[in-house]
Design an enzyme around this catalytic site. Structure first.
Site, short mmCIF file in Angstrom:
data_model
loop_
_atom_site.label_atom_id
_atom_site.label_comp_id
_atom_site.label_asym_id
_atom_site.label_seq_id
_atom_site.Cartn_x
_atom_site.Cartn_y
_atom_site.Cartn_z
N GLY A 51 46.87 44.74 45.18
CA GLY A 51 46.15 43.90 43.88
C GLY A 51 45.91 44.99 42.61
CB SER A 54 49.62 43.03 38.43
OG SER A 54 48.59 42.07 38.66
NE ARG A 55 44.39 39.38 37.62
CZ ARG A 55 43.09 38.98 38.02
NH1 ARG A 55 42.16 39.57 37.40
NH2 ARG A 55 43.04 38.14 39.21
CB SER A 101 49.28 37.62 44.67
OG SER A 101 48.32 37.70 43.89
CG ASN A 128 41.64 46.74 43.93
OD1 ASN A 128 40.50 46.85 43.46
ND2 ASN A 128 42.62 45.93 43.05
CB SER A 161 31.33 44.09 45.69
OG SER A 161 30.33 43.31 44.99
CE1 TYR A 173 34.29 39.35 45.61
CE2 TYR A 173 32.26 40.01 45.29
CZ TYR A 173 33.38 40.38 45.15
OH TYR A 173 34.10 41.42 44.34
CB ALA A 209 30.30 36.85 54.40
CE LYS A 238 34.98 42.16 47.69
NZ LYS A 238 36.26 43.01 47.52
CB ILE A 279 33.52 46.58 37.03
CG1 ILE A 279 32.62 47.38 37.96
CG2 ILE A 279 34.63 47.46 36.12
CD1 ILE A 279 32.12 48.59 37.54
#
Length: 249
Positions: free
Chosen positions: A13, A15-16, A38, A92, A144, A157, A159, A161, A190
């Site tokens: 992951g 590309s950005r 993706s 990532n 996170s 999310y 759960a 992480k 971030i």
């Protein structure tokens, strides 16, 4: 000699956002970078060109880390394209589908667990054979602050992480005797392209609540990854590195 010169790195992951920031910093320090995307091909190919211009080997792969067969195929392709070795894996890839539990659908819960957590299992299992044979390697899982403390409206999310942290510690225990390290990074707030779309007053409110009085940058996270990927952290495994400006202490 550059800190990561000659090392082959996989970033899912990338590309950005945070993944892209990691790829750029790693290339600056001499790493060869294989990274996945993706959806949109154009940003991925642009990043591939940017990294290659830094004098390292770089290649973008369209691959879904949440699919076990695709994860295995990716590892095989990288081994062939990057001369047979993988030194660092950075898990990532991730998504969010936020909602209060009463409104959260089963499909949204499952999707976040699959992309964020199952992908870490897939990629780690796929790469471990190579690292075991090499008797070395560094695996870095992007958790996170939400995985450490939880957050209303992000049960899926959080759960995923939090599960990543338990997975990290277990793999560190399993593979440590083979000189394979596994650590996690827990970013706080971030600032990326996604946060640029938020109301500035809301963003400033978050900044004001952070002891360092600013949001983190992708470079902040990339530098933490750089430490965990390099020999500077050769005696560090099973740890969660909180990179959050003091948001959580």
């Amino acid at each position: 000699m550059k800190l990561l010169e000659g090392k082959n790195v996989i970033i899912t992951g990338a590309s950005r956002g945070i993944g892209k920031g990691i790829a750029e910093i790693f290339a600056n320090y001499g790493a060869n970078v294989a990274f996945t995307y993706s959806s949109s091909e154009a940003p991925a190919l642009a990043l591939e060109k940017e990294l290659t211009a830094k004098g390292v080997k770089a290649k973008a792969y369209k691959s879904n880390a949440a699919n076990f067969e695709e994860a295995e195929a990716l590892i095989s392709s990288v081994l062939e394209d990057f001369d047979g070795g993988i030194d660092v894996l950075i898990n990532n890839a991730g998504i969010t589908k936020d909602n209060l539990l009463m409104r959260m659908s089963e499909s949204d819960f499952d999707a976040v667990i699959e992309v964020n957590l199952k992908s870490v299992f897939n990629m780690t299992k796929a790469v471990q054979r190579t690292m075991l044979k090499q008797r070395k390697g560094s695996i870095i899982n992007m958790s996170s602050v939400v995985g450490v403390k939880g957050n209303a409206g992000q049960a899926n999310y959080a759960a995923s992480k939090a599960g990543m942290i338990g997975f990290t510690k277990s793999i560190a225990a399993e593979l440590g005797s083979r000189n394979i390290r596994c650590n996690a990074i827990a970013p706080g707030f971030i600032e990326t392209e996604m946060t640029d779309k938020l109301d500035e007053k809301v963003v400033q409110g978050w900044r004001d609540g952070i002891p360092l009085k600013r949001g983190g940058t992708t470079e902040d996270i990339a530098n933490a990854c750089l430490f965990l990927a390099s020999d500077l952290s050769s005696y560090v495994t099973g740890e969660v590195l909180n990179v959050n400006g003091g948001m959580l202490m």
